[in-house]
Motif scaffolding. Structure first.
Motif, short mmCIF file in Angstrom:
data_model
loop_
_atom_site.label_atom_id
_atom_site.label_comp_id
_atom_site.label_asym_id
_atom_site.label_seq_id
_atom_site.Cartn_x
_atom_site.Cartn_y
_atom_site.Cartn_z
N SER A 68 -0.17 66.23 14.01
CA SER A 68 -0.56 64.77 14.15
C SER A 68 0.60 63.72 13.93
N MET A 69 1.34 63.16 14.92
CA MET A 69 2.43 62.18 14.70
C MET A 69 2.48 60.92 15.13
N SER A 70 2.44 59.92 13.95
CA SER A 70 2.55 58.55 14.33
C SER A 70 3.75 58.11 14.33
N LEU A 71 4.55 58.56 15.40
CA LEU A 71 5.94 58.11 15.51
C LEU A 71 6.31 58.19 17.00
N GLY A 72 7.52 57.54 17.26
CA GLY A 72 7.61 57.53 18.73
C GLY A 72 8.99 57.28 19.04
N LEU A 73 9.77 57.61 20.04
CA LEU A 73 11.15 57.39 20.69
C LEU A 73 10.93 56.64 21.93
N ASN A 157 1.33 54.91 -4.83
CA ASN A 157 1.25 54.28 -6.28
C ASN A 157 -0.37 53.95 -6.63
N ASN A 158 -1.24 54.89 -6.03
CA ASN A 158 -2.71 54.51 -6.35
C ASN A 158 -3.10 53.24 -5.82
N ARG A 159 -2.73 52.87 -4.87
CA ARG A 159 -3.13 51.49 -4.17
C ARG A 159 -3.70 51.78 -2.75
N PHE A 160 -4.21 50.78 -2.22
CA PHE A 160 -4.96 50.68 -0.96
C PHE A 160 -4.10 49.74 -0.18
N ALA A 161 -4.25 49.94 1.15
CA ALA A 161 -3.48 48.67 1.93
C ALA A 161 -4.15 48.69 3.45
N VAL A 162 -4.17 47.64 4.04
CA VAL A 162 -4.62 47.43 5.35
C VAL A 162 -3.50 47.37 6.41
N LEU A 163 -3.41 48.19 7.24
CA LEU A 163 -2.39 48.20 8.14
C LEU A 163 -2.96 48.34 9.52
N SER A 164 -2.12 48.08 10.69
CA SER A 164 -2.58 47.84 11.95
C SER A 164 -1.43 48.71 12.95
N GLY A 165 -1.91 49.30 13.98
CA GLY A 165 -1.07 50.35 14.84
C GLY A 165 -1.61 51.28 15.40
N THR A 166 -1.03 51.78 16.57
CA THR A 166 -1.50 53.00 17.05
C THR A 166 -1.28 54.19 16.11
N SER A 167 -0.49 53.90 15.13
CA SER A 167 -0.28 55.06 13.95
C SER A 167 -1.73 55.08 13.35
N MET A 168 -2.23 54.04 13.02
CA MET A 168 -3.55 53.99 12.29
C MET A 168 -4.60 54.63 13.30
#
Length: 233
Positions: A68-73, A157-168
């Motif tokens: 699984s790759m959430s990266l791009g060129l 660091n034991n946290r949660f976060a809300v992110l957006s992107g095709t990576s998600m």
């Protein structure tokens, strides 16, 4: 450096949580999945092409089931495409984020690599209502879409976060394929090939009322209540 495995960006931790988090606050798509983390990006969120290629080669050597790759060129690389083909020829599913260069126009194509290669599963993003995200790349290589807007997941660091992107979005499909792999082994009494698993994935999609250039075969939608989770995106 195999001794430096700390995620200083947060991106990778977020992606992994979507695949296999297994806790009281967050449950991933496939919480029993085993993850092999190969660090190919540095603390700035960037990396050399050779790092990514070496990581893929190592994953092939370890005989993983899914990469699984959430990266791009932005530009095609024959060397990258070659190692992707080697992975696929080794019966490994390769899932890639489609890219976040979209402009909201389904007829305006944006390509990111390795997602644009025909051998990978290219994943675009939709929001919680199933509407394609404006940032999600549109092109003729999109295979499927999955949730990629305002995704809550694990963070350093034991946290949660809300992110957006095709990576998600990509890890939603990676987790779904892990479930399908287990289900199909029980169902067919054998390990399916990566081509057969891809076919099963496409069977578990729901076509949205948008152009194929933004959704491909549609929204990944697993609905076997006995052997797989039931998702309603």
């Amino acid at each position: 450096n195999p001794n430096i495995v700390i995620d200083r960006v947060g991106h990778g931790t977020h992606v992994i949580g979507t695949i296999c988090a297994n806790g009281s606050n967050i449950t991933g798509v496939a919480p029993d999945a085993q993850i092999y983390v190969l660090k190919a990006i540095n603390r700035t969120g960037t990396g050399k092409l050779s790092w990514v290629i070496n990581a893929i080669k190592y994953a092939v050597e370890q005989k993983v089931d899914i990469i699984s790759m959430s990266l791009g060129l932005s530009e095609n690389s024959p060397k990258l495409e070659k190692v992707i083909k080697e992975a696929v020829n080794s019966n490994i599913l390769v899932v890639c984020a489609a890219g976040n260069e979209g402009d909201g126009d389904a007829d305006s194509f944006e390509y990111s690599y390795p997602a644009a290669y025909p051998d990978v599963i290219s994943v675009g993003a939709v929001d919680k209502k199933g509407v394609p995200a404006k940032f999600s790349n549109s092109n003729t290589a999109i295979d499927v879409v999955a949730p990629g807007v305002d995704i809550l997941s694990t963070y350093p660091n034991n946290r949660f976060a809300v992110l957006s992107g095709t990576s998600m979005a990509a890890p939603h499909v990676t987790g779904s394929l892990a479930l399908l792999k287990n289900w199909s082994k029980n169902e067919f009494q054998r390990n399916l090939t990566q081509e057969e698993l891809y076919a099963q994935l496409i069977k578990h999609t729901r076509v949205l009322e948008y152009p194929r250039t933004v959704q491909g075969n549609g929204l990944v939608y697993l609905k076997d209540e006995k052997n797989m989770k039931k998702f309603k995106y």
